[in-house]
Design a protein around this motif. Sequence first.
Motif: not given
Ligand code: FES
Lengths: 157, 300
Positions: A100-105, A137-140
């Motif tokens: 996870l990065q931002c954690g929203i997902c 997920c937009r980050c990982t």
């Molecule tokens: S960790 Fe940011 S959207 Fe998945």
Amino acid sequence: MSTKTHVQTKINGETVDFLCEPRQSLLEVLRDVLQMTGSKEGCNDGNCGACTVNMDGRIVDSCLVLGVEAAGSEINTIEGVATSDGLHPIQQAFLENAALQCGICTPGFIVASKALLEAEPNPSEERIRLWLAGNLCRCTGYDKIVRAVMDAAQKMA
Amino acid sequence: MKWIDFANPTTLDEAIRLLSEHGEKARVMAGGTDLIVQLRVSPERIGNADLVIDGKGIPELNEISFSKEEGLTLGASVPCYKIYQNPTIAETYPGLIDSASLIGGIQIQGRASIGGNLCNGTPSADSIPTLIAHNVVCKIVGPGGTREVDVEDFCTGPSRTILEPNELLVSLHFPAPPKGFGARYIRFIPRNEMDIAVAGVGASVQLDEKNSVIKSARVALASVGPTPILVNEATSALVGKSPEDESAISKAGQAAKSAATPINDMRGTVEYRKHLCDVLTRRALNAAITRAKGGTIDVH
Ligand code: FES
Ligand SMILES: Cc1cc2nc3c(=O)[nH]c(=O)nc-3n(C[C@H](O)[C@H](O)[C@H](O)COP(=O)(O)OP(=O)(O)OC[C@H]3O[C@@H](n4cnc5c(N)ncnc54)[C@H](O)[C@@H]3O)c2cc1C
Ligand code: FES
């Protein structure tokens, strides 16, 4: 014009009573009425899976369930995944694998992965990717998430 | 979301009474995966409906019953996961499983029904060509009683169906597949999952007892016209031919290509979509033939 409806349901094993308008989604009820903000709103139209909860043994997008439909059901949310003993092995695996990065997902991915591993303890990578196709997920870049689920499966075996 | 009222009747009579009282303003809900989004985003497209009637409490809408003689009756509200988790349906109607397991992702399949997919009536709906390929008959009730309609006559235009405002879909009836029947649905999307078909094809064949002659066949198309399209010329190209006859299969592909009347949009051009109809028809037919002979084709 409709008034509020009384709904009795079970959330994470406990009987819960709430009042809601028929137009409120289960996600809105969880977040705005019950102050359970672990389930996230990403798209509000069924595409991202951030609002995933387990309803009567199936994962669903809580943004596409009406709060009134929860009457008599059993709902399990991210808030019920960790126990007093600590994190669930899937949560631990997400941390250890930097999934996870931002954690929203993340709450959605964890609730969805937990349902998979409970039904199929040893899924292939392909099966994990297919199962999680409804979670964005937009980050990982997904790889770390898939590896975390495979890691959790091994540890839970 | 705008204001709505919610009713969860437990009998068909009660649902029909509510529909009759509220007309266009009432909508039946199965999984809500189309309806809740529409209520939230584009209520004007569904007549500013203000009453949601949950069909999931009505026993007839939840029915799943199968017998070797009568075939399958599938209640309009049954969600996709209950279809593909049912071993009898999975074994008897793999073509239906093709569709049930590719509508949305796992979360959507936990709620979305085949009945809702049909009643929503979009040309891209992934179950309708499959229903057509299986010769499904729709059971509809309204204040006047029950009527039965062949599924290929159900959709009348984009998001338009033959349902009157005071009627609802009760169930879908799949004839019992005789030995030598096989069906397959495939679609083309640019992603692996979770997308709207650029084109989709449902095909079925009935072979004779020696698996040497195609006795009947159906090809139906998604996403390439204002409604799903049953390609009668494909049937003519195939009936009486050997299932090994590649030229008959090619003719059916050409017939599908000619029958398609797609539009240009961000998902694909007219030319591209017509080409897809040809290719997908041949693939779906060959897979349906494999299944008809008792072979297996992976759903995904
Ligand atoms: S960790 Fe940011 S959207 Fe998945
Ligand atoms: C993220 C996402 C992905 C999706 N992916 C796909 C896909 O890959 N392929 C695809 O084909 N669709 C897809 N859909 C669309 C949708 O999930 C399907 O059309 C689904 O089958 C609808 O079923 P439902 O039970 O949720 O219908 P609902 O939303 O409950 O109902 C749909 C419509 O049918 C009417 N209706 C329902 N039941 C009855 C009845 N018994 N009698 C009369 N009218 C009735 C409702 O009033 C409404 O107009 C997707 C949707 C989302 C949100
Ligand atoms: S918020 Fe429910 S699926 Fe995105």
